[in-house]
Scaffold this motif. Structure first.
Motif: not given
Length: 139
Positions: A32-34
């Motif tokens: 989700s943070d890339g």
């Protein structure tokens, strides 16, 4: 002739694996943070070994094909041109692959744009050579 079929099958399987993984990687490989997930990157580590072996195989088969047409005096330019493009294309991909692979394996900053080029060109070249090797057994 069975060896040509085996080499052809190997190159085709690696080509399909690299192409499919290249297309689906962005769909599952990031949190989700890339940030890239380590287990997803491990798939590339495994594929890189098969890609390296395929490049060695391609260097040998395309070099032999190139040598076959170097002394050909038939006047047909297409086989000579095809064999040269495949050989020198393989050399160029290998020149991009090897240093980037070492950088990636030892945790240095490899160049993502180079990987994009390798992962798009290599499957096409492997598939073309696989097709040529397969056809060579039926002649």
């Amino acid at each position: 002739m069975a060896l040509h079929r085996l080499m052809s099958a190997y190159l085709l399987i690696v080509a399909i694996a690299v192409a499919v993984h290249f297309m689906v990687f962005p769909l599952y490989a990031y949190d989700s943070d890339g940030e890239a997930i380590g287990s997803a990157l491990n798939v590339w580590h495994v594929l890189d070994v098969f890609m390296a072996a395929g490049l060695v195989l391609m260097m040998v088969t395309t070099w032999r094909e190139k040598r076959r047409y170097e002394g050909d005096s038939s006047g047909d330019l297409r086989p000579w041109l095809r064999s040269n493009v495949m050989f020198y294309g393989t050399v160029l991909v290998a020149l991009a692959f090897v240093p980037n692979w070492f950088e990636y394996a030892w945790g240095w900053n490899s160049k993502p744009i180079v990987w994009h080029v390798i992962d798009t060109v290599l499957p096409v070249m492997f598939a073309v050579e696989a097709h040529r090797l397969w056809r060579a057994t039926s002649i």
